[in-house]
Scaffold this motif. Structure first.
Motif, PDB file in Angstrom:
ATOM      1  N   UNK A 257       0.935  -1.146  -0.032  1.00 31.00           N
ATOM      2  CA  UNK A 257       0.063  -0.126   0.078  1.00 31.00           C
ATOM      3  C   UNK A 257       0.991   1.286   0.012  1.00 31.00           C
ATOM      4  N   UNK A 258       0.757   1.893  -1.255  1.00 31.82           N
ATOM      5  CA  UNK A 258       1.577   3.161  -1.348  1.00 31.82           C
ATOM      6  C   UNK A 258       1.012   4.228  -0.879  1.00 31.82           C
ATOM      7  N   UNK A 259       1.804   5.507  -0.556  1.00 29.24           N
ATOM      8  CA  UNK A 259       0.933   6.728  -0.425  1.00 29.24           C
ATOM      9  C   UNK A 259       0.570   7.062   1.153  1.00 29.24           C
ATOM     10  N   UNK A 260       0.970   6.362   1.944  1.00 27.71           N
ATOM     11  CA  UNK A 260       0.538   6.314   3.274  1.00 27.71           C
ATOM     12  C   UNK A 260       1.408   7.409   4.209  1.00 27.71           C
ATOM     13  N   UNK A 261       0.845   7.676   5.363  1.00 25.99           N
ATOM     14  CA  UNK A 261       1.782   8.629   6.234  1.00 25.99           C
ATOM     15  C   UNK A 261       2.060   7.937   7.544  1.00 25.99           C
ATOM     16  N   UNK A 262       3.217   7.704   7.743  1.00 27.04           N
ATOM     17  CA  UNK A 262       3.597   7.116   9.097  1.00 27.04           C
ATOM     18  C   UNK A 262       4.268   8.200  10.189  1.00 27.04           C
ATOM     19  N   UNK A 263       3.718   8.107  11.134  1.00 24.66           N
ATOM     20  CA  UNK A 263       4.230   8.850  12.211  1.00 24.66           C
ATOM     21  C   UNK A 263       4.748   8.103  13.475  1.00 24.66           C
ATOM     22  N   UNK A 264       6.190   8.352  13.815  1.00 22.26           N
ATOM     23  CA  UNK A 264       6.577   7.724  14.910  1.00 22.26           C
ATOM     24  C   UNK A 264       6.469   8.549  16.028  1.00 22.26           C
ATOM     25  N   UNK A 265       5.996   8.024  17.155  1.00 19.74           N
ATOM     26  CA  UNK A 265       5.741   8.908  18.525  1.00 19.74           C
ATOM     27  C   UNK A 265       6.377   8.236  19.500  1.00 19.74           C
ATOM     28  N   UNK A 266       7.485   8.748  20.054  1.00 17.42           N
ATOM     29  CA  UNK A 266       8.325   8.297  21.170  1.00 17.42           C
ATOM     30  C   UNK A 266       7.795   8.763  22.365  1.00 17.42           C
ATOM     31  N   UNK A 267       7.994   7.931  23.657  1.00 21.92           N
ATOM     32  CA  UNK A 267       7.626   8.238  24.752  1.00 21.92           C
ATOM     33  C   UNK A 267       8.039   9.522  25.344  1.00 21.92           C
ATOM     34  N   UNK A 268       9.140  10.136  24.766  1.00 26.46           N
ATOM     35  CA  UNK A 268       9.916  11.251  25.028  1.00 26.46           C
ATOM     36  C   UNK A 268      10.632  11.550  23.862  1.00 26.46           C
ATOM     37  N   UNK A 269      10.355  13.048  23.419  1.00 24.59           N
ATOM     38  CA  UNK A 269      10.944  13.553  22.241  1.00 24.59           C
ATOM     39  C   UNK A 269       9.927  13.755  21.284  1.00 24.59           C
ATOM     40  N   UNK A 270      10.423  14.445  20.097  1.00 22.69           N
ATOM     41  CA  UNK A 270       9.439  14.821  19.024  1.00 22.69           C
ATOM     42  C   UNK A 270       9.110  13.578  18.287  1.00 22.69           C
ATOM     43  N   UNK A 271       7.870  13.853  17.718  1.00 21.14           N
ATOM     44  CA  UNK A 271       7.247  12.850  16.556  1.00 21.14           C
ATOM     45  C   UNK A 271       7.957  13.139  15.326  1.00 21.14           C
ATOM     46  N   UNK A 272       8.336  12.051  14.497  1.00 21.37           N
ATOM     47  CA  UNK A 272       8.851  12.056  13.182  1.00 21.37           C
ATOM     48  C   UNK A 272       7.695  11.539  12.160  1.00 21.37           C
ATOM     49  N   UNK A 273       7.383  12.471  11.208  1.00 19.66           N
ATOM     50  CA  UNK A 273       6.559  11.994  10.019  1.00 19.66           C
ATOM     51  C   UNK A 273       7.086  11.746   8.679  1.00 19.66           C
TER      52      UNK A 273
END
Length: 822
Positions: free
Chosen positions: A558-574
């Motif tokens: 599945x192409x075209x998705x948006x993945x957001x990494x949310x750490x317990x501490x720190x900034x999100x990465x999208x």
């Protein structure tokens, strides 16, 4: 104790010459000369003859007692000193009571010895600092010894070595090396006329098949053994030396030993030698160790090879009375570097002002065994052990009973498995040359040691989070040999259980992909517990997180998705990948992370990353997205119910400002009123059934309808936030009680409560989607047009037209269709 006396404890058994027809004076003179030459056996003989002239002479009895004590004839010493103590009314011999206590202590007569030490202190305390201190120390030792004698260590059995090795002479320095058994024996008499009686000399022997032993050193150094007491050839200068105390380098390529010579009848002086061992196991001609190891003014003896793990070099332990020690004989060592030997180093951490002798280093457990009179002991020399910790050694520990006795216990050696030991002792049961004296000599004893095991549970944790760490691999390695003993991978938990043998050193090596490995030392010394719990913390490393997205229904990429990494501490990465389905992040192993994955037309997905599931430095997550239209339609129909003529009773307008929530709780509060008014006119079972029907309607339909509406709007919000354009179709209904035009308006107002509910949801989070047209709501009001004919419209019968479950079910609004317009 006289110089080098400790070295020759086992070299004790010469024979006194006979002075036939001599006077008391002649016997006393001969005794004095024997004492001066430290020939205590001869002195005993002369004193015993002198007593026949005058048995009451205290100087004779005291001299007999002293020479007997020096010769380790404790029973005779006790008898003679007791006589002196009982008859010395003028205190001419103040040390007699001390010497009596010493003899009794060596015999294991602890209560009698304690009383006499106390008697010495009560009468002579302070007269001599050494004897005062020693009496106080021995009283403490006696109190300690009585408990140890009465409670011997379990799992140890001492037996006299009954295989032809022991003789009436002294055997000592037993050493097992591979399949060979070595020991030293003082059984060789030098018959060259240089002394009378002939002196005894020692050699190193090997024994197998239960024989008495064969000499290690050949004809050029010692004669061949032909009988128990063998004459040494006259003129062979090397034959006037003692050969004893052999030990081997760790690779077996060198043998160290001592060559000693008499200084007098009792004292000897020794030097250390080394001999190469060829491939066939034969010993080459040896040479004296170089450097400052040996010296003509002191003795160097009893070598034992050890190992220094810090320097990664062999060390040679030995006993010496050289200058720089703490007193008497001390344990020293030298560091071996090829054929060079460092300046000897005193082991001050274990040496005392008394004598420390017969060192033996057990490399398998990094333990040094030695004998001493300087610590609390059972009497005479006791065997002690000290453990290597880094670059030093621990406090000495007494081996206790049954290894130690009140007699002299020396030359302790231990096999590599720690199951079999040997020592030399003059304890009761040893062979005597002179039965009447009950002294001399030292025999070899075997100690069978029961193996003791302990359970180890190694628990693994994340160093940063302190959480349990699952999936670690734990290895148990022999710290000395480097052999891998056990290995365990626990993929389901963080515990790792092993059964380990006591008395050894181990390395606990813990590994897990994505973590720094850990090596922990575990030294099992005195195993007084059944289980040891070892907590091991691994430091996580940075690893790669690879995320792949798929369509749940087709299982295709599945192409075209948006993945957001949310750490317990720190900034999100999208990361949005419009041309692929793969995403990569850098994370810390074992950390707490959440992934949020969105794509228009698909349900939003949230997962917690298993950051400990690492393979080759990579954590992999495969995420399958479900199409959202299917997801929203799963909630259909979304059906909610209203009170009679609600919202806005008696109004004719087509809209309302109220949300469904505002009508719902007022309606729910009327449940009991509806139950009463629907059932009051009935009786018995009909009344109960009517009340139950209303109860079920409110609990199962009204409440569930409201809950389902809230869930649906929550899912709707996620779809809108993901960018989908959605159309909802809503319907409103009324019961047939009022006019049709009025009911159409009422149904329309009920639709508006749902529209208002959506707009107000989550602090009006969805209102902007309605304004922008991303959310389109179409509405149909049916009023009473499709109400079943069985539903009452009677104004007069409110029980049926208002309060009945049938009429209540018609007062509703519903979401009947969802379309994704992307």
């Amino acid at each position: 104790m006289n110089k080098s006396k400790l070295v020759v404890l086992v070299f004790c058994c010469a024979f006194a010459s006979v002075l036939n027809g001599q006077s008391l004076k002649a016997f006393m003179k001969a005794a004095d000369e024997a004492i001066a030459d430290k020939n205590y056996f001869n002195a005993m003989h002369y004193y015993s003859n002198a007593i026949e002239f005058d048995s009451s002479a205290l100087n004779v009895r005291n001299g007999f007692g002293k020479s007997s004590l020096e010769f380790n004839a404790y029973s005779i010493a006790e008898r003679e000193f007791q006589y002196v103590v009982d008859n010395d009314t003028s205190s001419t011999y103040p040390l007699a009571v001390f010497n009596l206590a010493e003899a009794q202590q060596n015999l294991g007569k602890y209560d009698e010895a304690r009383r006499n030490y106390e008697l010495y202190l009560s009468e002579y305390s302070g007269d001599d600092q050494y004897y005062t201190f020693k009496a106080e120390k021995e009283i403490e030792a006696i109190d300690w010894s009585k408990d140890k004698i009465n409670n011997p260590k379990p799992g140890e059995e001492v037996s006299w070595l009954d295989n032809g090795v022991n003789t009436p002479y002294s055997e000592f320095g037993a050493l097992s090396s591979g399949d060979d058994f070595y020991y030293s024996s003082l059984r060789y008499e030098l018959d060259d006329g240089s002394s009378y009686p002939d002196r005894l000399f020692s050699n190193v022997l090997t024994s197998d098949n239960g024989d008495g032993g064969n000499p290690v050193f050949g004809d050029s150094m010692m004669p061949t053994v032909t009988e128990t007491k063998t004459k040494v050839k006259e003129g062979d200068k090397s034959s006037r030396k003692h050969f004893a105390h052999n030990t081997f380098s760790m690779d077996g390529g060198k043998m160290y030993y001592t060559i000693c010579e008499y200084l007098n009848a009792s004292d000897i002086r020794c030097d250390l030698y080394v001999s190469n061992v060829d491939d066939e196991g034969s010993f080459r001609k040896g040479s004296m160790l170089g450097g400052n190891i040996n010296g003509s003014s002191f003795t160097t003896t009893q070598p034992s090879i050890g190992y220094d793990p810090v320097l990664d070099k062999e060390v040679l332990f030995f006993s010496s009375d050289r200058e720089g020690g703490k007193g008497g004989h001390d344990i020293w060592y030298t560091i071996i570097d090829g054929d060079n030997y460092s300046e000897p180093i005193n082991m001050a951490v274990i040496n005392t002002s008394e004598d420390e002798v017969t060192p033996f280093y057990h490399k398998e457990s990094s333990t040094l065994y030695f004998s001493s009179k300087g610590y609390l002991g059972l009497g005479g020399f006791d065997v002690y052990k000290t453990y290597r910790t880094g670059d030093t050694f621990t406090k000495a520990v007494n081996l206790e009973s049954p290894t130690n006795t009140s007699f002299n216990d020396l030359y302790y050696t231990l096999n590599s498995e720690s199951t079999e030991a040997y020592l030399s002792s003059n304890r009761t049961g040893s062979l005597y040359l002179e039965e009447g004296y009950e002294a001399c000599c030292y025999d070899i004893y075997k100690v069978d040691i029961e193996e003791i095991f302990i359970d180890l549970n190694a628990l693994t944790f994340n160093e940063l989070t302190r959480d349990s760490l699952v999936g670690a691999r734990v290895k148990i390695i022999d710290a000395i040999t480097g052999e891998l003993l056990y290995e365990q991978l626990n993929e389901l938990g963080h515990d790792h259980k092993f059964r380990l043998k006591c008395g050894k050193e181990y390395l606990i090596v813990t590994e897990k992909d994505g973590y720094e490995p850990d090596t922990t030392n575990l030294t099992l010394r005195e195993c007084d517990k059944e289980e040891i719990i070892k907590k091991i913390y691994l430091t996580p490393k940075e690893v790669r997180l690879d995320v792949f997205t798929f369509d749940e229904s087709t299982l295709r990429e599945l192409e075209g998705a948006t993945v957001v990494l949310v750490p317990a501490d720190g900034e999100e990465i999208t990361i949005t990948n419009r041309e692929g389905h793969d995403y990569s992040f850098d994370i810390i192993a074992g950390g707490s992370y959440k992934l949020i994955v969105t794509k228009p037309g698909y349900e939003r997905a949230e997962i917690i990353v298993n950051s400990d599931n690492i393979i080759d430095g990579v954590v992999t997550e495969r995420i399958y997205l479900r199409r959202d239209d299917l997801d929203l339609n799963e909630y259909l129909p979304v059906l909610v119910f209203f009170d009679n003529d609600r919202p806005d009773p008696r109004a004719r307008k087509l809209f309302t400002d109220k949300t469904y929530t505002e009508t719902y709780f007022d309606y729910l509060a009327k449940k009991e009123d509806f139950k009463t008014k629907y059932s009051n006119s009935l009786s018995g079972d009909l009344r109960s059934q009517a009340s139950a029907d209303v109860e079920n309607f409110f609990e199962l339909e009204v409440k569930n309808g409201y809950a389902n509406l809230q869930r649906f709007i929550g899912k709707l919000q996620a779809r809108l936030e993901a960018g989908d354009k959605i159309e909802l179709s809503l319907k409103g209904y009324a019961s047939p009680r009022a006019a049709n035009r009025y009911n159409l308006a009422l149904g329309q107002r009920r639709i508006w409560t749902i529209k208002n509910e959506i707009s107000a949801f989550a602090n009006s989070a969805l209102a902007s989607y309605i304004v922008s047209g991303q959310l389109v709501v179409t509405e149909i009001s049916f009023g009473e047009e499709i109400a079943p004919s069985s539903v009452s419209d009677s104004y007069s019968n409110r029980r049926l037209s208002v309060y009945s479950p049938e009429a209540s079910r018609e007062r509703k609004a519903e979401i009947v269709r969802v379309r994704v317009l992307n």
